[in-house]
Design a protein around this motif. Structure first.
Motif, PDB file in Angstrom:
ATOM      1  N   THR A 125      43.851  37.382  35.581  1.00 40.84           N
ATOM      2  CA  THR A 125      44.084  38.792  35.290  1.00 40.84           C
ATOM      3  C   THR A 125      42.798  39.435  34.785  1.00 40.84           C
ATOM      4  O   THR A 125      42.453  40.556  35.167  1.00 40.84           O
ATOM      5  N   PHE A 126      42.074  38.713  33.942  1.00 41.88           N
ATOM      6  CA  PHE A 126      40.813  39.231  33.402  1.00 41.88           C
ATOM      7  C   PHE A 126      39.834  39.547  34.532  1.00 41.88           C
ATOM      8  O   PHE A 126      39.240  40.626  34.583  1.00 41.88           O
ATOM      9  N   VAL A 127      39.684  38.596  35.444  1.00 45.02           N
ATOM     10  CA  VAL A 127      38.735  38.797  36.552  1.00 45.02           C
ATOM     11  C   VAL A 127      39.181  39.969  37.418  1.00 45.02           C
ATOM     12  O   VAL A 127      38.380  40.817  37.814  1.00 45.02           O
ATOM     13  N   LYS A 128      40.476  40.018  37.680  1.00 42.03           N
ATOM     14  CA  LYS A 128      41.012  41.095  38.517  1.00 42.03           C
ATOM     15  C   LYS A 128      40.748  42.459  37.864  1.00 42.03           C
ATOM     16  O   LYS A 128      40.268  43.389  38.513  1.00 42.03           O
ATOM     17  N   GLU A 129      41.047  42.539  36.571  1.00 43.38           N
ATOM     18  CA  GLU A 129      40.877  43.824  35.891  1.00 43.38           C
ATOM     19  C   GLU A 129      39.406  44.204  35.732  1.00 43.38           C
ATOM     20  O   GLU A 129      39.048  45.381  35.784  1.00 43.38           O
ATOM     21  N   LEU A 130      38.574  43.191  35.571  1.00 46.43           N
ATOM     22  CA  LEU A 130      37.135  43.447  35.489  1.00 46.43           C
ATOM     23  C   LEU A 130      36.657  44.031  36.825  1.00 46.43           C
ATOM     24  O   LEU A 130      35.866  44.983  36.852  1.00 46.43           O
ATOM     25  N   GLY A 131      37.148  43.455  37.911  1.00 47.23           N
ATOM     26  CA  GLY A 131      36.791  43.951  39.249  1.00 47.23           C
ATOM     27  C   GLY A 131      37.252  45.387  39.439  1.00 47.23           C
ATOM     28  O   GLY A 131      36.524  46.227  39.969  1.00 47.23           O
ATOM     29  N   GLU A 132      38.459  45.682  38.957  1.00 45.38           N
ATOM     30  CA  GLU A 132      38.979  47.043  39.093  1.00 45.38           C
ATOM     31  C   GLU A 132      38.191  48.011  38.202  1.00 45.38           C
ATOM     32  O   GLU A 132      37.960  49.161  38.568  1.00 45.38           O
ATOM     33  N   PHE A 133      37.754  47.521  37.059  1.00 49.44           N
ATOM     34  CA  PHE A 133      37.018  48.370  36.121  1.00 49.44           C
ATOM     35  C   PHE A 133      35.690  48.824  36.722  1.00 49.44           C
ATOM     36  O   PHE A 133      35.310  49.983  36.634  1.00 49.44           O
ATOM     37  N   TYR A 134      34.992  47.887  37.338  1.00 44.22           N
ATOM     38  CA  TYR A 134      33.690  48.242  37.908  1.00 44.22           C
ATOM     39  C   TYR A 134      33.809  48.769  39.333  1.00 44.22           C
ATOM     40  O   TYR A 134      32.912  49.419  39.829  1.00 44.22           O
ATOM     41  N   GLY A 135      34.914  48.477  39.992  1.00 40.27           N
ATOM     42  CA  GLY A 135      35.084  48.923  41.379  1.00 40.27           C
ATOM     43  C   GLY A 135      33.949  48.414  42.241  1.00 40.27           C
ATOM     44  O   GLY A 135      33.428  47.313  42.034  1.00 40.27           O
ATOM     45  N   SER A 136      33.522  49.238  43.168  1.00 40.08           N
ATOM     46  CA  SER A 136      32.428  48.802  44.037  1.00 40.08           C
ATOM     47  C   SER A 136      31.097  49.346  43.526  1.00 40.08           C
ATOM     48  O   SER A 136      30.074  49.202  44.169  1.00 40.08           O
ATOM     49  N   GLY A 137      31.129  49.996  42.361  1.00 39.83           N
ATOM     50  CA  GLY A 137      29.904  50.587  41.828  1.00 39.83           C
ATOM     51  C   GLY A 137      29.005  49.553  41.160  1.00 39.83           C
ATOM     52  O   GLY A 137      29.205  48.350  41.287  1.00 39.83           O
ATOM     53  N   ALA A 138      28.015  50.071  40.438  1.00 36.47           N
ATOM     54  CA  ALA A 138      27.049  49.185  39.792  1.00 36.47           C
ATOM     55  C   ALA A 138      27.738  48.411  38.675  1.00 36.47           C
ATOM     56  O   ALA A 138      28.641  48.918  38.018  1.00 36.47           O
ATOM     57  N   ARG A 139      27.332  47.209  38.488  1.00 36.58           N
ATOM     58  CA  ARG A 139      27.844  46.412  37.379  1.00 36.58           C
ATOM     59  C   ARG A 139      26.678  45.656  36.768  1.00 36.58           C
ATOM     60  O   ARG A 139      25.670  45.416  37.431  1.00 36.58           O
ATOM     61  N   PRO A 140      26.838  45.246  35.513  1.00 34.53           N
ATOM     62  CA  PRO A 140      25.772  44.422  34.931  1.00 34.53           C
ATOM     63  C   PRO A 140      25.758  43.034  35.572  1.00 34.53           C
ATOM     64  O   PRO A 140      26.685  42.684  36.296  1.00 34.53           O
ATOM     65  N   GLU A 141      24.724  42.285  35.275  1.00 32.95           N
ATOM     66  CA  GLU A 141      24.762  40.867  35.655  1.00 32.95           C
ATOM     67  C   GLU A 141      25.867  40.204  34.832  1.00 32.95           C
ATOM     68  O   GLU A 141      26.163  40.641  33.717  1.00 32.95           O
ATOM     69  N   ILE A 142      26.478  39.178  35.411  1.00 30.36           N
ATOM     70  CA  ILE A 142      27.601  38.549  34.715  1.00 30.36           C
ATOM     71  C   ILE A 142      27.360  37.059  34.573  1.00 30.36           C
ATOM     72  O   ILE A 142      26.996  36.381  35.552  1.00 30.36           O
ATOM     73  N   PHE A 143      27.516  36.582  33.358  1.00 31.11           N
ATOM     74  CA  PHE A 143      27.294  35.166  33.075  1.00 31.11           C
ATOM     75  C   PHE A 143      28.505  34.617  32.326  1.00 31.11           C
ATOM     76  O   PHE A 143      28.986  35.223  31.370  1.00 31.11           O
ATOM     77  N   GLY A 144      29.019  33.484  32.792  1.00 27.12           N
ATOM     78  CA  GLY A 144      30.177  32.905  32.123  1.00 27.12           C
ATOM     79  C   GLY A 144      30.054  31.405  31.967  1.00 27.12           C
ATOM     80  O   GLY A 144      29.072  30.795  32.405  1.00 27.12           O
ATOM     81  N   PHE A 145      31.026  30.823  31.326  1.00 26.61           N
ATOM     82  CA  PHE A 145      31.107  29.368  31.211  1.00 26.61           C
ATOM     83  C   PHE A 145      32.217  28.880  32.126  1.00 26.61           C
ATOM     84  O   PHE A 145      33.297  29.483  32.169  1.00 26.61           O
ATOM     85  N   ILE A 146      31.986  27.800  32.823  1.00 29.11           N
ATOM     86  CA  ILE A 146      32.934  27.329  33.820  1.00 29.11           C
ATOM     87  C   ILE A 146      34.251  26.902  33.180  1.00 29.11           C
ATOM     88  O   ILE A 146      35.267  26.774  33.872  1.00 29.11           O
ATOM     89  N   ASP A 147      34.234  26.733  31.873  1.00 26.15           N
ATOM     90  CA  ASP A 147      35.490  26.426  31.166  1.00 26.15           C
ATOM     91  C   ASP A 147      36.578  27.428  31.546  1.00 26.15           C
ATOM     92  O   ASP A 147      37.758  27.099  31.590  1.00 26.15           O
ATOM     93  N   SER A 148      36.163  28.663  31.803  1.00 27.05           N
ATOM     94  CA  SER A 148      37.126  29.692  32.194  1.00 27.05           C
ATOM     95  C   SER A 148      37.845  29.315  33.482  1.00 27.05           C
ATOM     96  O   SER A 148      39.012  29.617  33.647  1.00 27.05           O
ATOM     97  N   LEU A 149      37.109  28.704  34.389  1.00 24.04           N
ATOM     98  CA  LEU A 149      37.668  28.442  35.713  1.00 24.04           C
ATOM     99  C   LEU A 149      37.580  26.963  36.074  1.00 24.04           C
ATOM    100  O   LEU A 149      37.549  26.613  37.254  1.00 24.04           O
ATOM    101  N   GLU A 150      37.528  26.117  35.060  1.00 18.76           N
ATOM    102  CA  GLU A 150      37.536  24.685  35.339  1.00 18.76           C
ATOM    103  C   GLU A 150      38.843  24.359  36.049  1.00 18.76           C
ATOM    104  O   GLU A 150      39.912  24.843  35.670  1.00 18.76           O
ATOM    105  N   ALA A 151      38.747  23.589  37.118  1.00 14.41           N
ATOM    106  CA  ALA A 151      39.915  23.192  37.913  1.00 14.41           C
ATOM    107  C   ALA A 151      40.531  24.357  38.695  1.00 14.41           C
ATOM    108  O   ALA A 151      41.658  24.263  39.152  1.00 14.41           O
TER     109      ALA A 151
END
Lengths: 426, 462
Positions: free
Chosen positions: A244-270
Motif C-alpha cells: 500500500t505504501f509503494v502504491k500510494e507513493l506512486g500515486e503521490f508523485y504520479g508521473s512527475g518528478a520525484r526525488p531519488e529513492i533509497f530503501g532497505f530490502i527488509d521492506s520487500l524481503e521475500a
C-alpha cells in the motif's frame, strides 16, 4: 527440484557417521568413543509467530548447509546433527528453547535466532547455562556490549554497520538533502539515529523525519509532509502495508518528478520486486546484505550456495518462481554453521566440556575469506565485539530486478567501539 | 529491532493458526466487497416478506447400500492411529512442521476434517477415537448404566471447547509436539474415563469435537444415515438437515455461540486494530507469552458479546411482532402469544461453518503442504509413500496477486454464502405466523456478522 524438504539427516550422512564410527573403532586408543558420536547443534527456529517467513528459509538454508558439511566429513570427522526447536518468535519461549537444547537435547552449541527481542530475551539464559549462542539477528545488541561472553554474531553484520555505510554513497550519488520515512518504533529509530549521524558526517542532512505509527495502513496523510526540496527519500517501511505504501507513493508523485529513492530490502524481503503494483520502484535503490539476483560477477561459491539451497538466479525457490527467499539475510545461518565447524576444529572440540574453548577459538578469528563457507563474501570478525563485519551492497531496480550498483569495502562498515567481551568472565 | 519487520508480509503460518498475509488483499477494493455482501444479505432478509420464495429444502436419497466398515472397526483404527501420533509427538521431530502429530491435529483434524464434514456429513463419527475403546471397555467391565452425566447437557462440551480454544489461540506453545501430545493424551484419557462411566452415546453431547463436527455436518449437502446394517446416502440443499433438528438447549446455545466467538477471536487477535487496543506493536509483536492474560480476557469478552448480541436479536424480534402468532383478533399481543425465535439459533451453525472454512483456508494451503510432505516421508529419509514428486514447501502464492485475489474471492464466497444460508435457515426455522418485521433485528445482526467476517479476513494482521 531434486530434494525433499527436511532431509534431517540424510541417509548418506548417517552412513558417513556410521563409517566414522567404524573407523574410530578400528583405531583403538586413537580416539575416544565419545569423539565419534555426532556433534549435536541446536537451532533456535522462528517456525511460528511473526518471524515464520524468515524461519522457513533459515531452516531450508541450514538443512542445505548441514548436508554439505556432512558430505564433506562433518566436524573433526564427526557427523553433525541439528536439532530444530521452535521458539514461536517469543522471547520467553526462546529462553526455554535455549535451556531445552542445551540441557535436555545436550547440544554443543546453539545458533540461528533472528528477531532482536527474542535474542535479547534468550541470550542471558545461554550465558547462565554456559552454552555458545550464535545469533543471526543483525541487531546492534551484540556489538553494543549488552549481552554476554557466550553470545556472538559471527555470520551477519549489524544494523549500525549496514546503515552507516550507506551514507557516503547516498550523499555522493543520490543527494545530500534526505527525508526519512520510517515506522515509529525501535527498528525505525535505529535507522533514524544511525543514518542521520552518518549522512551528517558526509556533509549531508536529514531535512525531515517522518515517523509513521506501526499500525498505520494508509500513508496519504504522511506523504505531503515530504519537503519539496528533498533530494533523497529514505524509506524503511515494513509489514503488511508495504505494498500500500509503494502504491500510494506512486500515486503521490504520479508521473512527475520525484526525488531519488533509497530503501532497505527488509521492506520487500521475500517479495518479488517485479510484481504488479511495485512498478513505482523501478529505478530506485535498495540496501541488500546479499544480492538476491545473481550478479554477472557472481563467484563460484555463490553459484554453489544457490544450487545447494535450491534458489534460482532471481532469488526464488527452484520449485516456485513466485516463492522469493529471504536472500539478503539467510546466508547468515549457512556461514554460522561453517564458523562453528571452523571454531570447533580450531579448538580441538571433543564435547560440552570444551564449550569455552569454542568461544575462545571463535574470538581469535579475524579474517574470513570468501569461500564455500562464506558465499556472501569476505568478512572480518572482531572478537572483542563478538561481531562480524562485511561488505554491503546497494542495488538498483532495473527491469524489476535488483542489480548491484555499488559494494562497500569492509573498512567502510567498521565503527569505533570500546566494547570488549573478551574481558568479561565466562 | 530491525527484524520485527517485513515478515508478516509473508507469513506462512504464524503458527498453524495464523491469518494470511493481507498485503495483497489490502490493495484490493475490499470495502466494495463488504458493502456488496452486506446489501446481498440484507436483501435476502427481505424474503421474510414472501416466504413462498424460499427454497424448498427436502432430503433426497442418493443411494442405499450395506454398511461396509462398521464404526467400531474404523473408530478402533483411528484410536490406534491416535496413539501412534501421540508417540510421534513425544519422540518425533521437535520441529512442529516436521512432526506428524502437530500437523495432523492442526491441519487435518481442525481444518481439513471440518471442511470435509461441511460437504460430506459427519466424517468424524467414523474416526472418533473414543467410540470403540469406550464400548469395548464397558463391555469388558460389564457396565450398561451411566452416572447421570447426561443431565449436564452440552456443558461438558462447552468446557472442552473453551479449553480447546484457550489452548489453541491463547496458550504459549500449542504447536510444540510434546506439549500437544501431553494435552491430547490427557484430554483423550479424561473423555475416555467419563465415557466409560456414562456410555459412548454421551460423546454426542459431552465431547466438544463430537458435538462440533456433528453441528458442522448438519450444513452438508451430502450425508449418511445408517442403522446397524444399512447405510443411506442422502443429499439436499446445504442446511436441509438443520430444519429437522430439535431447538437447541441453553447449553447447546452456549456451545454454538462459543464456537462462533472462538473463531472470531482467532481472527480478531491478529488484526492491527486489536493489537493497537492491547498496546502491542504488530510489527514487533512480543510473542504469545506477553499476551496470555489479555487474550484470555479477550476470548471471554468476545464470547460474551457474541452470545449477548445473538440472544438480544432473538428476543428483540418478537417484541416487534404487532399481531399474535396465531390469528387473533385485535388488541395488544400478550407475551405468551409472541413468537419464540429461539429455534432460529440453529441458523448460526451455517455461519460457524462458513467462517471456519474461510478463516482456515490459508492454513490448509500452507501448513497443509507440510502435512503432505510429512505423510509422504514421515521419517525424512527420502521415502515417497504417497508417490508425490519431490517438492519444496512453497509459499509463493501468498505474494502472487492472482492467487491471493482468488483466495480472497473464495473466502468472500464462503462468508457470503454462509450468511445467505443462515438468513434462509432463520426464515425457515421461524414458527408459523411470524411477521417479517420480527426478523429485522436478526437480519441486521447477520449483515453485521457478514461485514465483521470479511473485515477480519481483509484486515492487516501481525
Amino acid at each position: 527440484m531434486t530434494k525433499l524438504i527436511g532431509i534431517t539427516p540424510s541417509r548418506r550422512s548417517l552412513l558417513k557417521g556410521m563409517a566414522a564410527t567404524a573407523s574410530a573403532l578400528a583405531l583403538p586408543g586413537f580416539v575416544q568413543a565419545q569423539s565419534s558420536a555426532p556433534i549435536k547443534l541446536g537451532f533456535q527456529l522462528h517456525r511460528t509467530g511473526i518471524g515464520a517467513a524468515y524461519g522457513r528459509w533459515y531452516e531450508r538454508t541450514t538443512q542445505a548447509a548441514l548436508k554439505v558439511l556432512n558430505d564433506q566429513g562433518g566436524i573433526n570427522g564427526r557427523p553433525v546433527e541439528v536439532v530444530f526447536e521452535d521458539d514461536g518468535t517469543d522471547p520467553k519461549r526462546g529462553a526455554e528453547v535455549v535451556e531445552k537444547l542445551a540441557s535436555q537435547a545436550g547440544c554443543d552449541a546453539i545458533f540461528g535466532p533472528l528477531f532482536s527481542h527474542v535474542v535479547i530475551g534468550s541470550a542471558p539464559r545461554a550465558g547462565e547455562l554456559k552454552v555458545p549462542y550464535l545469533v543471526c539477528s543483525e541487531g546492534y545488541h551484540v556489538a553494543s556490549g549488552k549481552l554476554n561472553r557466550w553470545t556472538m554474531q559471527p555470520g551477519i553484520t549489524d544494523v549500525r554497520a549496514q546503515v552507516s555505510s550507506m551514507a557516503p554513497w547516498v550523499a555522493n550519488n543520490l543527494g545530500k538533502k534526505v527525508t526519512m520515512v520510517f515506522p515509529d518504533y525501535a527498528f525505525g529509530h535505529d535507522h533514524r539515529d544511525f543514518f542521520t549521524a552518518a549522512i551528517a558526517a558526509q556533509g549531508g542532512e536529514v531535512i525531515k523525519h517522518i515517523a509513521v505509527p506501526p499500525t498505520e495502513t494508509s500513508f496519504t496523510r504522511y506523504l505531503p509532509q515530504i519537503p519539496r526540496d528533498t533530494e533523497v527519500l529514505y524509506h524503511v517501511m515494513v509489514g503488511p502495508a508495504v505494498l500500500t505504501f509503494v502504491k500510494e507513493l506512486g500515486e503521490f508523485y504520479g508521473s512527475g518528478a520525484r526525488p531519488e529513492i533509497f530503501g532497505f530490502i527488509d521492506s520487500l524481503e521475500a517479495v518479488d520486486t517485479a510484481a504488479p503494483g511495485l512498478e513505482f520502484l523501478e529505478g530506485t535503490h535498495f540496501w541488500e546484505g546479499h544480492c538476491r539476483v545473481k550478479q554477472a560477477d557472481a563467484s563460484e561459491h555463490e553459484t554453489f550456495y544457490r544450487a545447494a539451497v535450491g534458489v534460482d538466479d532471481n532469488g526464488a525457490s527452484v520449485s516456485d518462481a513466485k516463492d522469493v527467499s529471504t536472500y539478503a539475510h539467510m546466508f547468515s545461518t549457512w556461514e554460522t554453521l561453517f564458523l562453528i565447524k571452523a571454531g570447533m576444529e580450531a579448538a580441538g572440540y571433543q564435547g560440552s566440556a570444551d564449550r569455552q574453548k569454542l568461544i575462545e577459538a571463535l574470538e581469535a578469528m579475524t579474517e574470513l575469506p570468501e569461500s564455500q563457507a562464506h558465499p556472501q563474501g569476505s568478512k572480518i570478525f572482531n572478537g572483542k565485539l563478538h561481531q562480524v563485519f562485511g561488505r554491503q551492497n546497494i542495488s538498483k531496480v532495473e527491469g524489476g530486478k535488483l542489480v548491484r550498483v555499488h559494494q562497500t569495502t569492509i573498512d567502510e562498515t567498521m565503527y569505533e567501539s570500546d566494547v570488549d567481551y573478551t574481558a568479561m568472565s565466562f | 529491532m530491525r527484524r520485527a519487520a517485513a515478515i508478516s508480509l509473508l507469513w506462512p503460518g504464524a503458527a498453524l493458526a495464523c491469518a494470511l498475509p493481507p498485503s495483497i488483499i489490502m490493495t484490493l477494493p475490499t470495502g466494495y466487497y463488504m458493502a456488496g455482501a452486506a446489501a446481498t444479505v440484507a436483501v435476502t432478509g427481505l424474503l421474510a416478506a414472501s416466504p413462498n420464495l424460499l427454497p424448498r429444502m427436502e432430503a433426497r436419497v442418493l443411494l442405499r447400500r450395506r454398511v461396509l466398515i462398521p464404526v467400531m472397526a474404523s473408530s478402533y483404527a483411528a484410536w490406534v492411529l491416535f496413539l501412534a501420533l501421540v508417540l510421534i509427538g513425544f519422540i518425533g521431530a521437535r520441529d512442529p512442521m516436521h512432526n506428524l502429530l502437530t500437523l495432523t491435529i492442526w491441519t487435518v483434524v481442525w481444518v481439513a476434517l471440518p471442511m470435509g464434514c461441511m460437504i460430506f456429513g459427519n466424517l468424524w463419527r467414523a474416526v472418533n477415537p473414543w467410540t470403540a475403546p469406550i464400548r469395548l471397555t464397558r463391555q469388558l467391565l460389564g457396565r450398561s448404566t451411566g452416572i447421570g452425566l447426561a443431565r449436564l447437557g452440552h456443558w461438558p462440551a462447552v468446557l472442552g471447547l473453551f479449553g480447546f480454544f484457550w489452548f489453541y489461540i491463547v496458550s504459549m506453545s500449542p504447536d510444540d509436539p510434546q506439549t500437544l501430545a501431553t494435552a491430547a493424551l490427557s484430554y483423550w484419557a479424561v473423555v475416555f474415563a467419563l465415557g466409560v462411566l456414562e456410555g459412548e452415546d454421551w460423546l454426542e453431547q459431552g465431547e466438544f469435537l463430537t458435538v462440533y463436527f456433528g453441528f458442522l455436518a448438519k450444513i452438508a449437502p451430502f450425508w449418511l444415515e445408517r442403522d446397524s446394517t444399512r447405510a443411506t446416502v442422502k443429499y439436499g440443499w446445504p442446511g436441509t438437515q438443520v430444519l429437522h433438528m430439535p431447538p437447541l438447549s441453553p447449553s447447546a446455545i452456549a456451545f454454538v455461540t462459543l464456537s462462533l466467538a472462538g473463531l472470531t477471536f482467532d481472527g480478531l487477535r491478529e488484526t492491527f486494530w486489536y493489537m493497537g487496543l492491547i498496546g502491542e506493536n504488530p510489527l514487533e509483536f512480543t510473542g504469545r507469552s506477553a499476551v496470555i492474560g489479555v487474550n484470555s480476557l479477550g476470548l471471554l469478552v468476545t464470547w460474551a458479546l457474541t452470545a449477548t448480541t445473538i440472544l438480544a436479536a432473538l428476543r428483540l424480534g418478537p417484541l416487534l411482532q404487532s399481531r399474535p402468532v396465531l390469528a387473533f383478533a385485535g388488541g395488544a399481543v400478550p407475551s405468551e402469544k409472541r413468537p419464540n425465535l429461539m429455534p432460529v439459533m440453529l441458523s448460526f451453525l451455517a455461519i460457524s461453518a462458513g467462517y471456519h472454512a474461510a478463516h482456515y483456508l490459508t492454513t490448509l494451503l500452507t501448513a497443509g503442504q507440510y502435512t503432505l510432505a510429512a505423510l509422504n516421508d514421515p521419517l525424512f529419509r527420502g521415502d515417497d509413500f504417497l508417490g508425490l514428486p519431490p517438492f519444496y514447501v512453497s509459499m509463493g502464492f501468498l505474494t502472487d496477486r492472482w492467487a491471493m485475489t482468488l483466495v480472497w474471492n473464495t473466502q468472500f464466497t464462503l462468508i457470503l454464502g454462509a450468511h445467505i444460508l443462515a438468513v434462509i435457515l432463520a426464515l425457515r426455522l421461524s414458527p408459523e405466523g411470524v411477521q417479517a418485521r420480527a426478523h429485522f433485528p436478526l437480519t441486521a445482526l447477520m449483515v453485521a456478522y457478514t461485514v465483521l467476517g470479511l473485515w477480519l479476513l481483509a484486515s492487516p494482521g501481525g
